[in-house]
Design a protein around this motif. Structure first.
Motif, PDB file in Angstrom:
ATOM      1  N   ILE A   2      -1.663  -1.494  -4.066  1.00 23.33           N
ATOM      2  CA  ILE A   2      -2.607  -0.379  -3.913  1.00 23.33           C
ATOM      3  C   ILE A   2      -1.831   0.940  -3.888  1.00 23.33           C
ATOM      4  N   GLY A   3      -2.267   1.872  -4.711  1.00 23.96           N
ATOM      5  CA  GLY A   3      -1.631   3.189  -4.708  1.00 23.96           C
ATOM      6  C   GLY A   3      -2.606   4.246  -4.274  1.00 23.96           C
ATOM      7  N   PHE A   4      -2.107   5.424  -4.028  1.00 23.87           N
ATOM      8  CA  PHE A   4      -2.945   6.575  -3.730  1.00 23.87           C
ATOM      9  C   PHE A   4      -2.775   7.582  -4.858  1.00 23.87           C
ATOM     10  N   ALA A   5      -3.753   8.423  -5.054  1.00 26.24           N
ATOM     11  CA  ALA A   5      -3.613   9.489  -6.035  1.00 26.24           C
ATOM     12  C   ALA A   5      -4.061  10.781  -5.388  1.00 26.24           C
ATOM     13  N   ALA A   6      -3.153  11.731  -5.362  1.00 30.40           N
ATOM     14  CA  ALA A   6      -3.498  13.052  -4.846  1.00 30.40           C
ATOM     15  C   ALA A   6      -3.718  13.930  -6.061  1.00 30.40           C
ATOM     16  N   GLU A   7      -4.950  14.404  -6.230  1.00 31.56           N
ATOM     17  CA  GLU A   7      -5.269  15.171  -7.433  1.00 31.56           C
ATOM     18  C   GLU A   7      -5.922  16.497  -7.056  1.00 31.56           C
ATOM     19  N   ASN A  54      12.634  11.236  -9.892  1.00 33.72           N
ATOM     20  CA  ASN A  54      12.876  10.158  -8.921  1.00 33.72           C
ATOM     21  C   ASN A  54      12.308   8.845  -9.428  1.00 33.72           C
ATOM     22  N   PRO A  55      12.789   7.722  -8.900  1.00 34.85           N
ATOM     23  CA  PRO A  55      12.156   6.446  -9.266  1.00 34.85           C
ATOM     24  C   PRO A  55      10.705   6.438  -8.798  1.00 34.85           C
ATOM     25  N   ASP A  56       9.832   5.815  -9.582  1.00 30.18           N
ATOM     26  CA  ASP A  56       8.432   5.684  -9.156  1.00 30.18           C
ATOM     27  C   ASP A  56       8.306   4.355  -8.409  1.00 30.18           C
ATOM     28  N   ILE A  57       8.148   4.441  -7.095  1.00 29.72           N
ATOM     29  CA  ILE A  57       8.196   3.235  -6.257  1.00 29.72           C
ATOM     30  C   ILE A  57       6.978   2.357  -6.509  1.00 29.72           C
ATOM     31  N   LEU A  58       5.821   2.986  -6.651  1.00 28.49           N
ATOM     32  CA  LEU A  58       4.592   2.223  -6.902  1.00 28.49           C
ATOM     33  C   LEU A  58       4.689   1.490  -8.241  1.00 28.49           C
ATOM     34  N   ALA A  59       5.103   2.215  -9.292  1.00 30.13           N
ATOM     35  CA  ALA A  59       5.179   1.599 -10.624  1.00 30.13           C
ATOM     36  C   ALA A  59       6.216   0.473 -10.627  1.00 30.13           C
ATOM     37  N   ARG A  87      -1.121   2.879 -15.543  1.00 30.74           N
ATOM     38  CA  ARG A  87       0.287   3.246 -15.753  1.00 30.74           C
ATOM     39  C   ARG A  87       1.198   2.610 -14.718  1.00 30.74           C
ATOM     40  N   LYS A  88       0.691   2.519 -13.476  1.00 34.10           N
ATOM     41  CA  LYS A  88       1.574   2.068 -12.395  1.00 34.10           C
ATOM     42  C   LYS A  88       1.409   0.584 -12.071  1.00 34.10           C
ATOM     43  N   GLY A  89       0.555  -0.108 -12.802  1.00 32.66           N
ATOM     44  CA  GLY A  89       0.388  -1.546 -12.580  1.00 32.66           C
ATOM     45  C   GLY A  89      -0.234  -1.848 -11.223  1.00 32.66           C
ATOM     46  N   ALA A 103      -6.126   6.470 -14.891  1.00 35.11           N
ATOM     47  CA  ALA A 103      -4.912   6.462 -15.719  1.00 35.11           C
ATOM     48  C   ALA A 103      -3.727   5.954 -14.898  1.00 35.11           C
ATOM     49  N   LYS A 104      -3.664   6.387 -13.618  1.00 32.96           N
ATOM     50  CA  LYS A 104      -2.556   5.953 -12.745  1.00 32.96           C
ATOM     51  C   LYS A 104      -2.624   4.449 -12.481  1.00 32.96           C
ATOM     52  N   LEU A 105      -3.858   3.954 -12.355  1.00 35.24           N
ATOM     53  CA  LEU A 105      -4.067   2.519 -12.104  1.00 35.24           C
ATOM     54  C   LEU A 105      -3.353   1.699 -13.184  1.00 35.24           C
ATOM     55  N   VAL A 163       0.880  -1.176   0.000  1.00 33.66           N
ATOM     56  CA  VAL A 163       0.000   0.000   0.000  1.00 33.66           C
ATOM     57  C   VAL A 163       0.915   1.224   0.000  1.00 33.66           C
ATOM     58  N   MET A 164       0.965   1.886  -1.149  1.00 33.51           N
ATOM     59  CA  MET A 164       1.895   3.012  -1.314  1.00 33.51           C
ATOM     60  C   MET A 164       1.145   4.315  -1.077  1.00 33.51           C
ATOM     61  N   VAL A 165       1.277   4.802   0.145  1.00 30.34           N
ATOM     62  CA  VAL A 165       0.523   5.996   0.524  1.00 30.34           C
ATOM     63  C   VAL A 165       1.418   7.233   0.506  1.00 30.34           C
ATOM     64  N   ALA A 166       2.743   7.014   0.486  1.00 27.15           N
ATOM     65  CA  ALA A 166       3.665   8.148   0.611  1.00 27.15           C
ATOM     66  C   ALA A 166       3.480   9.147  -0.519  1.00 27.15           C
ATOM     67  N   ALA A 167       3.664  10.414  -0.164  1.00 24.66           N
ATOM     68  CA  ALA A 167       3.692  11.476  -1.177  1.00 24.66           C
ATOM     69  C   ALA A 167       5.165  11.627  -1.565  1.00 24.66           C
ATOM     70  N   VAL A 168       5.588  10.737  -2.451  1.00 21.54           N
ATOM     71  CA  VAL A 168       7.009  10.697  -2.836  1.00 21.54           C
ATOM     72  C   VAL A 168       7.305  11.923  -3.704  1.00 21.54           C
ATOM     73  N   ALA A 169       8.412  12.599  -3.420  1.00 25.04           N
ATOM     74  CA  ALA A 169       8.782  13.749  -4.261  1.00 25.04           C
ATOM     75  C   ALA A 169       9.067  13.238  -5.667  1.00 25.04           C
ATOM     76  N   ASP A 170       8.477  13.885  -6.660  1.00 26.21           N
ATOM     77  CA  ASP A 170       8.673  13.410  -8.029  1.00 26.21           C
ATOM     78  C   ASP A 170      10.068  13.716  -8.545  1.00 26.21           C
ATOM     79  N   TRP A 171      10.686  14.770  -7.978  1.00 25.39           N
ATOM     80  CA  TRP A 171      12.006  15.162  -8.477  1.00 25.39           C
ATOM     81  C   TRP A 171      12.997  15.350  -7.335  1.00 25.39           C
TER      82      TRP A 171
HETATM   83  N1  CTP Z   1       4.469   7.246  -6.053  1.00 24.86           N
HETATM   84  C1  CTP Z   1       5.610   6.502  -5.871  1.00 24.86           C
HETATM   85  N2  CTP Z   1       6.814   6.977  -6.282  1.00 24.86           N
HETATM   86  C2  CTP Z   1       6.901   8.192  -6.884  1.00 24.86           C
HETATM   87  C3  CTP Z   1       5.741   8.962  -7.070  1.00 24.86           C
HETATM   88  C4  CTP Z   1       4.525   8.469  -6.625  1.00 24.86           C
HETATM   89  O1  CTP Z   1       5.544   5.399  -5.341  1.00 24.86           O
HETATM   90  N3  CTP Z   1       8.088   8.639  -7.263  1.00 24.86           N
HETATM   91  C5  CTP Z   1       3.174   6.665  -5.644  1.00 24.86           C
HETATM   92  C6  CTP Z   1       2.520   7.335  -4.470  1.00 24.86           C
HETATM   93  O2  CTP Z   1       2.907   6.730  -3.249  1.00 24.86           O
HETATM   94  C7  CTP Z   1       1.040   7.099  -4.771  1.00 24.86           C
HETATM   95  C8  CTP Z   1       0.979   7.090  -6.284  1.00 24.86           C
HETATM   96  O3  CTP Z   1       2.307   6.820  -6.731  1.00 24.86           O
HETATM   97  O4  CTP Z   1       0.629   5.834  -4.334  1.00 24.86           O
HETATM   98  C9  CTP Z   1       0.489   8.331  -6.940  1.00 24.86           C
HETATM   99  O5  CTP Z   1       1.155   9.458  -6.453  1.00 24.86           O
HETATM  100  P1  CTP Z   1       0.822  10.886  -7.037  1.00 24.86           P
HETATM  101  O6  CTP Z   1       1.770  11.877  -6.419  1.00 24.86           O
HETATM  102  O7  CTP Z   1      -0.631  11.158  -6.955  1.00 24.86           O
HETATM  103  O8  CTP Z   1       1.132  10.677  -8.571  1.00 24.86           O
HETATM  104  P2  CTP Z   1       2.381  10.982  -9.464  1.00 24.86           P
HETATM  105  O9  CTP Z   1       3.089   9.721  -9.756  1.00 24.86           O
HETATM  106  O10 CTP Z   1       3.183  12.070  -8.865  1.00 24.86           O
HETATM  107  O11 CTP Z   1       1.689  11.451 -10.813  1.00 24.86           O
HETATM  108  P3  CTP Z   1       1.246  12.926 -11.273  1.00 24.86           P
HETATM  109  O12 CTP Z   1       2.486  13.725 -11.286  1.00 24.86           O
HETATM  110  O13 CTP Z   1       0.643  12.676 -12.607  1.00 24.86           O
HETATM  111  O14 CTP Z   1       0.218  13.384 -10.281  1.00 24.86           O
END
Ligand code: CTP
Length: 413
Positions: A328-333, A310-315, A347-349, A343-345, A278-286
Motif C-alpha cells: 500500500i502506498g500513499f500519494a500526496a497530490e 533517491n531510490p523509490d522505496i515503494l516501487a 508504476r510502483k507495483g 498512475a502511481k498504483l 504500508v509506505m506512508v513516508a514522504a520520502v525526499a525524491d532527491w
Molecule cells: N515513495 C517512496 N520512495 C520515494 C518516493 C516516494 O517509497 N523515493 C512512496 C511514498 O512513501 C508514497 C508513494 O511513494 O507511498 C508516493 O509518494 P509521492 O511523494 O506522492 O510520489 P512520488 O513518487 O514523489 O511521485 P511524484 O513526484 O510524481 O509525485
C-alpha cells in the motif's frame, strides 16, 4: 455519528473527569448521551456535572425503582447504538470479563446485545498484570473492542501504558464503531491480523547538504504512526521505519529511526519479508552530494546544488522478489488526485494507493480527506481524522487476510 445514542458508563478512576470532556465532544457532534455513573465513578465526578453536560438524567443504581418502571435495565442496555465504558477500570473490566452483575454498570454490560467499546485507564502495573491481560483477552474474544491506552506519565507518577487515550482518539474509535464496525459479525476484532507482519514507513526524510543543513519536507509522521498503531491494535507485528519526527512510539510497535531516504530504503529491505507494507513516508525524491564541511558564503556566489534521484522505496518493494502480499502506498497530490494516484498504483507495483490532496495544508494536521484507489476504482472516504483513516485501513487489510470464511477460531488463544 449525528443522531446516534451512546450509553456512557463512567467508571471509578482518576481519568473519570476526562469523560466530561468526551460528553461535551459527543454532544457537539449531535450524539445523545445516556450517562451511567458507577458508585466509585461518583467519587470522581458528580452526577450533577455529568447530567448537566449530557443534558440527560444520570443513572447510578440498579434499584432506581422510578426509572425501572419507565425503562428497565434490560431495555436501557439495548436502547443505544453503542455502549462506551470510559474510563474502563481494571475492576470493571474484570467483572465484565467474568460476567458479574452486581451493580448497574456490570448488569448493563451483561444484559446488552449492543456493541461495546472500552476505553481503559489504570496504573501501568495494573495494566500489565497477568490478570488484567487475561481479562482483556477474554473481553476481546467476546467481541468487545478494548482500546489500547496511551503511554506516558501517570497521575501516580509512574510511567508506561495505562493513560486514558486522548479524547480525539476516543471520538475516532466511536466514529468507527458507529460507522462500519460490525461487532456482532466480527467477534474478537483485535485478533484478526494476529501473526501477520507489516512494515510501515512514516514521516519525512532529511537529505544532508552539509553537516548543518538538509533538504526536507513538512510531513509530521502522524498518519504513518496512526497506521502503525491501528495495525498493532489488530495484532500485527509492526516494524515502523520512522524519519525524523517528534512522536511517541505507538504501543506494541517496533520502531527504527532513520534520517535519509537511503537509510530508510536499507531499513525496509532488511525487514523483508513481511505480509504487509504500508509506505506512508514522504520520502525526499532527491538528495545532494553531502559537502564534508559547512558550505560558506563566498564571492563566487551561492553554491549550486546538484540533485540526484533517491531510490523509490515503494516501487522497489512493489517489484521485489520478496514482495509482501499487500503493498500500500500513499500519494500526496496538489492536482488531478485520482488520475495521478491511479498512475502511481501501476508504476510502483502497489495494490492500493491512499490518495490525499495536500494543497490545503494536510501536512501536520490531525484531519485529512483521502480516497482509496485500487485496480477496481476509487472510494472517497470523506473528511475524517487520521486515526479514523488508520483504523479503516486496518479493517480493510483485515478483510484481505481474514475474509469471513477463514476467521480464526474465537476460542483459540
Ligand atoms: N515513495 C517512496 N520512495 C520515494 C518516493 C516516494 O517509497 N523515493 C512512496 C511514498 O512513501 C508514497 C508513494 O511513494 O507511498 C508516493 O509518494 P509521492 O511523494 O506522492 O510520489 P512520488 O513518487 O514523489 O511521485 P511524484 O513526484 O510524481 O509525485
Amino acid at each position: 455519528m449525528q443522531g446516534k445514542t451512546i450509553l456512557l458508563i463512567v467508571g471509578g478512576g482518576i481519568a473519570a473527569f476526562k469523560s466530561l470532556e468526551l460528553v461535551r465532544e459527543l454532544r457537539r457532534a449531535g450524539v445523545r448521551v445516556t450517562p451511567v455513573l458507577t458508585e466509585n465513578g461518583a467519587r470522581f465526578v458528580t452526577p450533577l456535572s455529568l447530567g448537566a453536560l449530557a443534558e440527560a438524567p444520570v443513572r447510578t443504581s440498579l434499584w432506581d425503582l422510578e426509572a425501572e418502571a419507565s425503562m428497565g435495565h434490560i431495555q436501557l442496555s439495548r436502547s443505544a447504538d453503542l455502549i462506551v465504558v470510559c474510563p474502563a477500570t481494571a475492576d470493571l473490566m474484570a467483572r465484565a470479563a467474568t460476567g458479574q452483575a452486581d451493580d448497574l454498570a456490570s448488569t448493563l454490560l451483561l444484559a446488552t446485545d449492543t456493541p461495546v467499546l472500552m476505553v481503559p485507564a489504570m496504573n501501568v502495573r495494573m495494566w500489565e498484570h497477568p490478570a488484567t491481560v487475561r481479562n482483556i483477552a477474554t473481553l476481546r474474544r467476546d467481541g468487545i473492542d478494548v482500546m489500547e491506552p496511551d503511554v506516558g506519565e501517570m497521575a501516580c507518577g509512574e510511567f508506561g501504558p495505562g493513560r486514558l487515550p486522548q479524547v480525539p482518539a476516543i471520538m475516532a474509535a466511536i466514529d468507527l464503531a458507529l460507522d462500519d464496525f460490525d461487532f456482532a459479525e466480527r467477534p474478537g476484532p483485535n485478533r484478526w491480523l494476529a501473526g501477520k507482519t507489516a512494515i510501515v514507513t512514516a514521516g519525512p526524510t532529511h537529505e544532508a547538504i552539509d553537516p548543518v543543513r538538509f533538504l526536507g519536507n513538512r510531513s509530521s509522521g502522524k498518519q504513518g504512526f496512526a497506521i502503525a498503531a491501528a495495525l498493532a491494535h489488530h495484532g500485527v507485528d509492526v516494524r515502523l521505519i520512522a524519519g525524523p519526527v517528534d512522536l511517541p512510539t505507538p504501543h506494541g510497535v517496533k520502531r527504527t529511526d532513520v534520517v535519509s531516504a537511503a537509510d530508510m530504503a536499507a531499513a525496509v529491505a532488511e525487514r523483508l519479508p513481511a505480509d504487509i507494507a504500508v509506505m506512508v513516508a514522504a520520502v525526499a525524491d532527491w538528495r545532494v552530494e553531502k559537502a564534508p564541511g559547512k558550505l560558506k558564503k563566498s564571492a563566487a556566489g551561492p553554491p549550486l546544488l546538484q540533485l540526484v534521484e533517491n531510490p523509490d522505496i515503494l516501487a522497489t518493494t512493489g517489484h521485489s522478489t520478496q514482495r509482501p502480499r499487500l503493498v500500500i502506498g500513499f500519494a500526496a497530490e496538489t492536482g488531478d488526485l485520482l488520475d495521478n494516484a491511479a498512475a502511481k498504483l501501476a508504476r510502483k507495483g502497489a495494490d492500493w494507493i491512499v490518495a490525499n490532496d495536500v494543497s490545503h495544508g494536510i501536512f501536520g494536521a490531525d484531519d485529512t480527506h483521502v480516497h482509496l484507489v485500487t485496480a477496481k476504482g476509487s472510494e472517497d472516504w470523506g473528511p475524517s481524522s487520521k486515526d479514523t483513516v488508520a483504523h479503516r485501513l486496518a479493517l480493510r487489510i483485515a478483510d484481505v487476510f481474514c475474509p469471513d470464511k477463514e476467521r480464526p477460531d474465537p476460542d483459540a488463544d
